[in-house]
Design a protein around this motif. Structure first.
Motif, PDB file in Angstrom:
ATOM      1  N   HIS A 111      -5.755   8.742  18.875  1.00 37.81           N
ATOM      2  CA  HIS A 111      -6.333   7.932  17.807  1.00 37.81           C
ATOM      3  C   HIS A 111      -5.332   7.813  16.673  1.00 37.81           C
ATOM      4  O   HIS A 111      -4.343   8.553  16.604  1.00 37.81           O
ATOM      5  CB  HIS A 111      -7.641   8.549  17.297  1.00 37.81           C
ATOM      6  N   GLY A 112      -5.620   6.891  15.786  1.00 39.17           N
ATOM      7  CA  GLY A 112      -4.755   6.667  14.635  1.00 39.17           C
ATOM      8  C   GLY A 112      -5.444   7.040  13.338  1.00 39.17           C
ATOM      9  O   GLY A 112      -6.595   7.493  13.329  1.00 39.17           O
ATOM     10  N   THR A 113      -4.728   6.812  12.224  1.00 40.27           N
ATOM     11  CA  THR A 113      -5.243   7.089  10.890  1.00 40.27           C
ATOM     12  C   THR A 113      -5.163   5.817  10.060  1.00 40.27           C
ATOM     13  O   THR A 113      -4.125   5.141  10.038  1.00 40.27           O
ATOM     14  CB  THR A 113      -4.404   8.186  10.201  1.00 40.27           C
ATOM     15  N   VAL A 114      -6.235   5.482   9.384  1.00 42.30           N
ATOM     16  CA  VAL A 114      -6.245   4.291   8.536  1.00 42.30           C
ATOM     17  C   VAL A 114      -5.378   4.538   7.299  1.00 42.30           C
ATOM     18  O   VAL A 114      -5.574   5.517   6.583  1.00 42.30           O
ATOM     19  CB  VAL A 114      -7.680   3.927   8.119  1.00 42.30           C
ATOM     20  N   VAL A 115      -4.418   3.656   7.071  1.00 43.05           N
ATOM     21  CA  VAL A 115      -3.532   3.791   5.908  1.00 43.05           C
ATOM     22  C   VAL A 115      -3.687   2.638   4.924  1.00 43.05           C
ATOM     23  O   VAL A 115      -3.129   2.690   3.824  1.00 43.05           O
ATOM     24  CB  VAL A 115      -2.057   3.918   6.345  1.00 43.05           C
ATOM     25  N   ALA A 116      -4.450   1.613   5.291  1.00 44.74           N
ATOM     26  CA  ALA A 116      -4.698   0.493   4.384  1.00 44.74           C
ATOM     27  C   ALA A 116      -5.972  -0.219   4.827  1.00 44.74           C
ATOM     28  O   ALA A 116      -6.178  -0.430   6.022  1.00 44.74           O
ATOM     29  CB  ALA A 116      -3.538  -0.491   4.364  1.00 44.74           C
TER      30      ALA A 116
ATOM     31  N   TRP B 107       0.850  -1.192   0.000  1.00 47.62           N
ATOM     32  CA  TRP B 107       0.000   0.000   0.000  1.00 47.62           C
ATOM     33  C   TRP B 107       0.882   1.238   0.000  1.00 47.62           C
ATOM     34  O   TRP B 107       1.740   1.405   0.864  1.00 47.62           O
ATOM     35  CB  TRP B 107      -0.911   0.005   1.224  1.00 47.62           C
ATOM     36  N   LYS B 108       0.663   2.132  -0.963  1.00 44.62           N
ATOM     37  CA  LYS B 108       1.377   3.384  -1.036  1.00 44.62           C
ATOM     38  C   LYS B 108       0.591   4.481  -0.318  1.00 44.62           C
ATOM     39  O   LYS B 108      -0.595   4.324  -0.026  1.00 44.62           O
ATOM     40  CB  LYS B 108       1.617   3.775  -2.499  1.00 44.62           C
ATOM     41  N   GLU B 109       1.275   5.576  -0.045  1.00 47.09           N
ATOM     42  CA  GLU B 109       0.643   6.693   0.658  1.00 47.09           C
ATOM     43  C   GLU B 109      -0.583   7.184  -0.105  1.00 47.09           C
ATOM     44  O   GLU B 109      -0.548   7.381  -1.321  1.00 47.09           O
ATOM     45  CB  GLU B 109       1.633   7.834   0.829  1.00 47.09           C
ATOM     46  N   ASP B 110      -1.693   7.342   0.645  1.00 47.01           N
ATOM     47  CA  ASP B 110      -2.961   7.860   0.117  1.00 47.01           C
ATOM     48  C   ASP B 110      -3.593   6.955  -0.937  1.00 47.01           C
ATOM     49  O   ASP B 110      -4.528   7.371  -1.638  1.00 47.01           O
ATOM     50  CB  ASP B 110      -2.773   9.267  -0.475  1.00 47.01           C
ATOM     51  N   ALA B 111      -3.104   5.731  -1.061  1.00 51.73           N
ATOM     52  CA  ALA B 111      -3.699   4.800  -2.031  1.00 51.73           C
ATOM     53  C   ALA B 111      -5.072   4.352  -1.556  1.00 51.73           C
ATOM     54  O   ALA B 111      -5.344   4.276  -0.350  1.00 51.73           O
ATOM     55  CB  ALA B 111      -2.794   3.590  -2.236  1.00 51.73           C
ATOM     56  N   THR B 112      -5.946   4.041  -2.484  1.00 54.11           N
ATOM     57  CA  THR B 112      -7.265   3.514  -2.154  1.00 54.11           C
ATOM     58  C   THR B 112      -7.324   2.000  -2.303  1.00 54.11           C
ATOM     59  O   THR B 112      -8.332   1.382  -1.975  1.00 54.11           O
ATOM     60  CB  THR B 112      -8.338   4.150  -3.053  1.00 54.11           C
ATOM     61  N   GLU B 113      -6.242   1.410  -2.809  1.00 57.42           N
ATOM     62  CA  GLU B 113      -6.158  -0.040  -2.883  1.00 57.42           C
ATOM     63  C   GLU B 113      -4.693  -0.452  -2.908  1.00 57.42           C
ATOM     64  O   GLU B 113      -3.796   0.366  -3.149  1.00 57.42           O
ATOM     65  CB  GLU B 113      -6.880  -0.585  -4.111  1.00 57.42           C
TER      66      GLU B 113
END
Length: 309
Positions: free
Chosen positions: A288-293, A28-34
């Motif tokens: 809290h965290g941030t979803v990256v994948a 998964w790359k940064e800001d990827a949607t898949e």
């Protein structure tokens, strides 16, 4: 998601995700949607182009590039080396059928690669950790291997493994709810986290799975049954909650059965949030965290992960 693997600084905006239920490894790359398929993804199987419930992955890297992925192909009782762009992997440990021999595994769960290229493998149902040198045809016992039990010379379902700067093995002892340190040549381990029975107090763990060294002598523990990440400092009697809480949930400040934790080059945590089917990036001190994948639910699509088999 099974595990989220740290990548080098040049690839800081990427993470590798092991997807056991879909029998694949994704990038998964940064800001990827898949994600991008890196290994497996051709159905459950034992051919060299297939995986069967992979549970862990380590990265061999140089010059800011991934040179190879070292994949724990748990259902096939083997460790594969899979180079980016290749159609299949190669067996570098195990692959000799399920068993108790030192050339065999019984559903391995994790791998750590040291600077010499030696593999340290958590061999779950054999209740041991073995070291496998490059080119070897069998491993050597470095921890456990004395049957399932609570003794300091025993392990019960070893899960995460790591090796510190002094060559000591750190291993999460899942069903004993503790993390152990085995010094080189030792016949028994030392409890460095938990070991006070199953529970949710700060001195306890419930099913510790993935671990990661924090670079300051402490260890980060995916305390899966308590839905939190704990940091245990050297000689501490209690840990501190650094992500999640004791309540399972889908909210930004919650986790649900986290199975792995690693650090990215900026020292933020990457957490495989198993039952939420996502990877979360969580900075120390944040609520809290941030979803990256992932995070879109269960599925076979490249933007989703499957539940663990």
């Amino acid at each position: 998601a099974g595990s989220a693997e740290r990548l080098p600084e040049a690839l800081a905006a990427m993470c590798l995700v092991v997807d056991p239920g879909n029998h694949r490894v994704m990038l998964w790359k940064e800001d990827a949607t898949e994600g991008i398929l890196m290994a497996g993804g051709r159905g459950k199987g034992a051919e060299l182009h297939q995986l069967d419930t992979p549970y862990g992955c380590a990265v061999v890297k140089s010059g800011g590039r991934i040179r190879a992925m070292i994949i724990v192909d748990s259902g096939n009782d083997r460790i594969l080396r899979w180079r980016p762009g290749d159609e299949q992997g190669e067996v570098i440990a195990g692959g000799n059928g399920r068993g108790i021999g030192l050339h065999q595994f019984n559903e391995p769960r994790s791998v750590f690669v040291d600077n010499s290229g030696a593999l340290y493998i958590g061999d779950r149902w054999n209740h041991r950790v073995v070291r496998w040198l490059p080119g070897a045809s069998s491993g050597e016992l470095v921890a456990g291997g004395n049957g399932s039990g609570k003794g300091l010379h025993q392990l019960t379902w070893p899960y995460g493994v790591a090796v510190d700067a002094f060559g000591s093995l750190i291993v999460s002892d899942y069903l004993n709810h503790r993390v152990m340190q085995w010094n080189q040549g030792a016949s028994e381990g030392i409890v460095v986290a938990g070991g006070n029975g199953q529970g949710s107090e700060l001195g306890q763990l419930t099913g510790p799975s993935g671990i990661c060294l924090d670079g300051f002598g402490g260890v980060l523990v995916a305390d899966s049954g308590n839905h939190r990440i704990m940091r245990w400092r050297p000689a501490a009697k209690e840990g501190e909650i650094v992500a999640g809480s004791e309540e399972s949930g889908f909210g930004p400040g919650q986790l649900s059965w986290p199975y792995a934790v690693s650090l990215d080059p900026s020292n933020a945590m990457l957490i495989a949030d198993h039952c939420n089917h996502r990877v979360v990036r969580w900075e120390f001190g944040e609520s809290h965290g941030t979803v990256v994948a992932g995070g879109g639910g269960v599925g076979v699509e490249p933007d989703r992960f499957a539940a663990m088999a």
